[in-house]
Design a protein around this motif. Structure first.
Motif, PDB file in Angstrom:
ATOM      1  N   PHE A   9       0.833  -1.199   0.000  1.00  0.00           N
ATOM      2  CA  PHE A   9       0.000   0.000   0.000  1.00  0.00           C
ATOM      3  C   PHE A   9       0.874   1.258   0.000  1.00  0.00           C
ATOM      4  O   PHE A   9       0.574   2.229  -0.670  1.00  0.00           O
ATOM      5  N   ASN A  10       1.987   1.214   0.775  1.00  0.00           N
ATOM      6  CA  ASN A  10       2.876   2.378   0.796  1.00  0.00           C
ATOM      7  C   ASN A  10       4.257   1.991   0.268  1.00  0.00           C
ATOM      8  O   ASN A  10       4.490   0.847  -0.145  1.00  0.00           O
ATOM      9  N   ARG A  49      -5.576   4.513  -6.540  1.00  0.00           N
ATOM     10  CA  ARG A  49      -4.590   5.525  -6.125  1.00  0.00           C
ATOM     11  C   ARG A  49      -4.852   6.760  -6.958  1.00  0.00           C
ATOM     12  O   ARG A  49      -4.800   6.716  -8.191  1.00  0.00           O
ATOM     13  N   GLU A  74      -1.525   7.759   2.671  1.00  0.00           N
ATOM     14  CA  GLU A  74      -0.134   7.523   3.065  1.00  0.00           C
ATOM     15  C   GLU A  74       0.305   8.833   3.716  1.00  0.00           C
ATOM     16  O   GLU A  74       0.803   9.721   3.058  1.00  0.00           O
ATOM     17  N   ARG A  75       0.062   8.946   4.998  1.00  0.00           N
ATOM     18  CA  ARG A  75       0.136  10.175   5.782  1.00  0.00           C
ATOM     19  C   ARG A  75      -1.135  11.001   5.528  1.00  0.00           C
ATOM     20  O   ARG A  75      -1.945  10.675   4.670  1.00  0.00           O
ATOM     21  N   VAL A  77      -3.765  13.451   4.236  1.00  0.00           N
ATOM     22  CA  VAL A  77      -3.978  14.031   2.910  1.00  0.00           C
ATOM     23  C   VAL A  77      -5.062  15.103   3.005  1.00  0.00           C
ATOM     24  O   VAL A  77      -6.126  14.868   3.592  1.00  0.00           O
ATOM     25  N   HIS A 151      -4.911  14.760  -8.147  1.00  0.00           N
ATOM     26  CA  HIS A 151      -3.593  14.223  -8.537  1.00  0.00           C
ATOM     27  C   HIS A 151      -2.789  14.095  -7.249  1.00  0.00           C
ATOM     28  O   HIS A 151      -2.019  14.994  -6.901  1.00  0.00           O
ATOM     29  N   ASN A 152      -2.978  13.030  -6.531  1.00  0.00           N
ATOM     30  CA  ASN A 152      -2.286  12.881  -5.253  1.00  0.00           C
ATOM     31  C   ASN A 152      -2.137  11.390  -4.958  1.00  0.00           C
ATOM     32  O   ASN A 152      -3.088  10.736  -4.506  1.00  0.00           O
ATOM     33  N   VAL A 153      -0.950  10.860  -5.199  1.00  0.00           N
ATOM     34  CA  VAL A 153      -0.754   9.414  -5.059  1.00  0.00           C
ATOM     35  C   VAL A 153      -0.810   8.958  -3.607  1.00  0.00           C
ATOM     36  O   VAL A 153      -0.831   7.755  -3.338  1.00  0.00           O
ATOM     37  N   ALA A 154      -0.845   9.901  -2.677  1.00  0.00           N
ATOM     38  CA  ALA A 154      -0.941   9.525  -1.261  1.00  0.00           C
ATOM     39  C   ALA A 154      -2.367   9.156  -0.862  1.00  0.00           C
ATOM     40  O   ALA A 154      -2.571   8.620   0.224  1.00  0.00           O
TER      41      ALA A 154
ATOM     42  N   HIS B 305      -0.059  19.509   5.906  1.00  0.00           N
ATOM     43  CA  HIS B 305      -0.626  18.389   5.157  1.00  0.00           C
ATOM     44  C   HIS B 305      -0.232  18.442   3.673  1.00  0.00           C
ATOM     45  O   HIS B 305      -0.219  17.411   2.995  1.00  0.00           O
ATOM     46  N   THR B 308       2.560  16.239   2.457  1.00  0.00           N
ATOM     47  CA  THR B 308       2.337  14.822   2.150  1.00  0.00           C
ATOM     48  C   THR B 308       2.425  14.562   0.647  1.00  0.00           C
ATOM     49  O   THR B 308       3.125  13.642   0.208  1.00  0.00           O
ATOM     50  N   VAL B 312       5.335  12.130  -0.660  1.00  0.00           N
ATOM     51  CA  VAL B 312       4.962  10.792  -1.122  1.00  0.00           C
ATOM     52  C   VAL B 312       5.157  10.674  -2.638  1.00  0.00           C
ATOM     53  O   VAL B 312       5.554   9.614  -3.140  1.00  0.00           O
ATOM     54  N   THR B 313       4.921  11.756  -3.352  1.00  0.00           N
ATOM     55  CA  THR B 313       5.209  11.727  -4.795  1.00  0.00           C
ATOM     56  C   THR B 313       6.697  11.484  -5.038  1.00  0.00           C
ATOM     57  O   THR B 313       7.078  10.695  -5.915  1.00  0.00           O
ATOM     58  N   HIS B 316       7.647   7.732  -4.098  1.00  0.00           N
ATOM     59  CA  HIS B 316       7.285   6.749  -5.131  1.00  0.00           C
ATOM     60  C   HIS B 316       7.964   7.059  -6.465  1.00  0.00           C
ATOM     61  O   HIS B 316       8.133   6.165  -7.293  1.00  0.00           O
ATOM     62  N   ASP B 327       4.005  16.290 -11.298  1.00  0.00           N
ATOM     63  CA  ASP B 327       3.296  16.192 -10.015  1.00  0.00           C
ATOM     64  C   ASP B 327       4.073  16.887  -8.899  1.00  0.00           C
ATOM     65  O   ASP B 327       3.478  17.493  -7.991  1.00  0.00           O
ATOM     66  N   ARG B 330       3.299  20.495  -9.220  1.00  0.00           N
ATOM     67  CA  ARG B 330       1.944  20.777  -8.735  1.00  0.00           C
ATOM     68  C   ARG B 330       1.925  20.814  -7.201  1.00  0.00           C
ATOM     69  O   ARG B 330       1.394  21.745  -6.597  1.00  0.00           O
ATOM     70  N   HIS B 331       2.483  19.792  -6.567  1.00  0.00           N
ATOM     71  CA  HIS B 331       2.451  19.737  -5.100  1.00  0.00           C
ATOM     72  C   HIS B 331       3.336  20.821  -4.475  1.00  0.00           C
ATOM     73  O   HIS B 331       2.988  21.381  -3.434  1.00  0.00           O
TER      74      HIS B 331
END
Lengths: 176, 358
Positions: A9-10, A49, A74-75, A77, A151-154, B305, B308, B312-313, B316, B327, B330-331
């Motif tokens: 998952f993470n 995701r 994943e933390r 959001v 657009h946030n993979v978390a 927040h 995150t 996390v981007t 991964h 991304d 953007r973040h």
């Protein structure tokens, strides 16, 4: 013991214990809202995701009050979901989901399910993995036709249910 | 020195703290804030008031170490002083100077100081990473029993542990080379080297009141909005954050993986600080009935927040940096906007606090 390494998952390969979750395809009720659980523990994808996907709600568009989600982060959001309406209008509404890894509900969500934490080579006690029930407001009084995910993979979404518009509530008394 | 040499039987009375140390945990913080918070609680202070008073952005190019407890300090070699500049708290890193490293820790405990040991989770039986993943971490040492070959440690992070472990395991964790581990690109590949931190909690302790908070937020605001020279060694404030985001995005577009790995590690220090500052403002706004302060706290938490998505981007995305660049942009842009919005909200809160204190 089930396979603990395939969930991932993470980024560390932590995941949920599928045997502690409701069976896929079954209806579960959380916060008086019915969700359909995805198939879990099969090795096939069981959550979305968020990467800007667009969910087309089809021609049966209707008024809605809330978008309910079974989701986990994943933390923590805090992002936005795009709500698309039949008249072409779009509203961005906040979506807030807490960390799945040993965390409280930072945004006032309901704990839907908590399982043991899977690590790549073992199952860990004392570190719960949580799926949260969160809701997103639909404030526009127009038929909802689509949902644009952030657009946030978390942010991971396991299930979603639209709550139809209710009868208009009585006005709140504003005292200040 | 090997663990076996150190474990030669001795007839020494155990050294042990008078009580089990308290714990402090919030899900956005790392072992560094968590363990400092535990020591502050042990000294009778509110960790959120001390750890949450400072809000800044600081990146030191080339300084990031792949350790969970990395923090870019404004004061070299004083991590606690850098994190809590408005409170009399200071820390210093040491390595044992004698050939009896456990005796050195025992002497500290006997003098009332609980040392914080850097460790490699791979060797600690109570950590989920035991005999699986190498990762640099911190534990609080509150007892040494050399005769029985035990060390009492407290780990404030989940799954949380406080009790004895074999001295051999502790020494292996404390002296680990923490080699590069493909399962953890963020906290491995940084030798532990038997380092330990000692923390001094001094006096006088500042009041937890509106005037003290007002002073802190004014100082924070001054640093956050200051200009940033082109050749600044520390990238600070809103301008430093903008420069950092631009740097990360450019690196990703250029296919560089290391800045993305470092982002996850470095970002934790900033996310934790941001989150604790937000909690501090929000809870004091509730306690003192100042709505603008509650809102400022929530705005700062929202900035926390936003870390995150960026972290996390990167976590991964580092195997294919160019694919993650859009991304990250953007973040990173959103993160900067939330810092700006939070700074504006804090400025409004400062005016409300000023009204409260005059």
């Amino acid at each position: 013991m089930s396979n603990t390494s395939s969930g991932r998952f993470n980024v560390w390969g932590n995941s949920f214990a599928a045997e502690d979750l409701p069976a896929g395809g079954t209806g579960v009720v959380v916060d008086a809202v019915t969700f359909t659980m995805p198939p879990t523990g099969t090795g096939a994808p069981d959550n979305v995701r968020c990467a800007g996907q667009y969910l087309d709600l089809g021609p049966q568009a209707d008024l809605a009050d809330w978008l309910y989600l079974l989701a986990a982060g994943e933390r923590r959001v805090e992002d936005e979901i795009a709500l698309h309406f039949a008249d072409g209008s779009v509203d961005f509404e906040p979506v807030r989901v807490s960390d799945f890894w040993a965390a409280p509900p930072a945004f006032g969500e309901t704990k839907a399910f908590a399982t043991l934490m899977h690590y790549p080579i073992h199952t860990q006690f004392g570190v719960p993995a949580t799926i949260w029930c969160q809701r997103v407001p639909v404030t526009r009084r127009a038929p909802l036709t689509g949902i644009g995910l952030p657009h946030n993979v978390a942010l991971h979404i396991f299930a979603a249910t639209l709550q139809p518009a209710a009868a208009r509530p009585a006005a709140l008394e504003v005292t200040r | 020195m090997t663990a076996t040499e150190t474990l030669t039987p001795v007839t020494t009375a155990p050294s042990q703290a008078g009580h089990r140390p308290p714990t402090f945990y919030r899900d956005p913080v790392s072992c560094l804030q968590s363990i400092f918070g535990a020591l502050l609680l042990d000294a009778g202070h509110d960790p959120v008031a001390a750890l949450g008073a400072r809000w800044e952005f600081r990146h030191i190019p080339g300084d990031v170490r792949s350790e969970e407890f990395y923090f870019p300090g404004r004061t070299p070699d004083d991590t606690a002083g850098s994190m809590m500049p408005y409170h009399p708290v200071h820390s210093a890193w040491s390595v044992p100077t004698s050939d009896e490293p456990l005796a050195e820790l025992a002497a500290l405990i006997d003098s009332g100081v609980l040392p914080i040991a850097a460790v490699d989770n791979y060797h600690l039986p109570f950590r989920p990473a035991y005999h699986d993943v190498h990762a640099a971490h911190l534990v609080l040492v509150f007892g040494v029993d050399r005769e029985r070959g035990l060390v009492l440690v407290s780990d404030t992070m989940p799954p949380e542990f406080a009790g004895p472990i074999r001295a051999e395991d502790f020494l292996n964790a404390w002296g680990s080379a923490n080699p590069a581990d493909h399962q953890d690109a963020f906290f491995s590949n940084a030798g532990i080297g038997r380092r330990y931190l000692t923390v001094e909690v001094g006096t006088p302790w500042p009041a937890d009141d509106p005037a003290t908070l007002l002073s802190a937020v004014r100082a924070n605001a001054g640093d956050l909005t200051a200009d940033l020279p082109a050749d600044a060694a520390h990238w600070t404030g809103l301008a430093g954050l903008r420069r950092y985001v631009d740097h990360v995005v450019a690196a990703a577009r250029g296919g560089e993986a290391d800045p993305l790995k470092a982002l996850y590690t470095f970002g934790w220090s900033q996310q934790a600080m941001c989150s604790l500052h937000g909690e501090y403002l929000r809870t004091r706004g509730h306690r003192w009935a100042v709505p603008a302060l509650r809102e400022a706290g929530r705005a700062v938490e929202s900035a926390a927040h936003a870390w995150t998505g960026l972290r996390v981007t990167a976590a991964h995305g580092w195997p294919d940096p160019a694919a993650a660049a859009a991304d990250l942009h953007r973040h990173g842009t959103r993160l900067h906007r939330r810092y700006e919005a939070a700074a504006t909200a804090v400025d409004r809160a400062a005016r409300a606090l000023n009204d409260l204190t005059v």
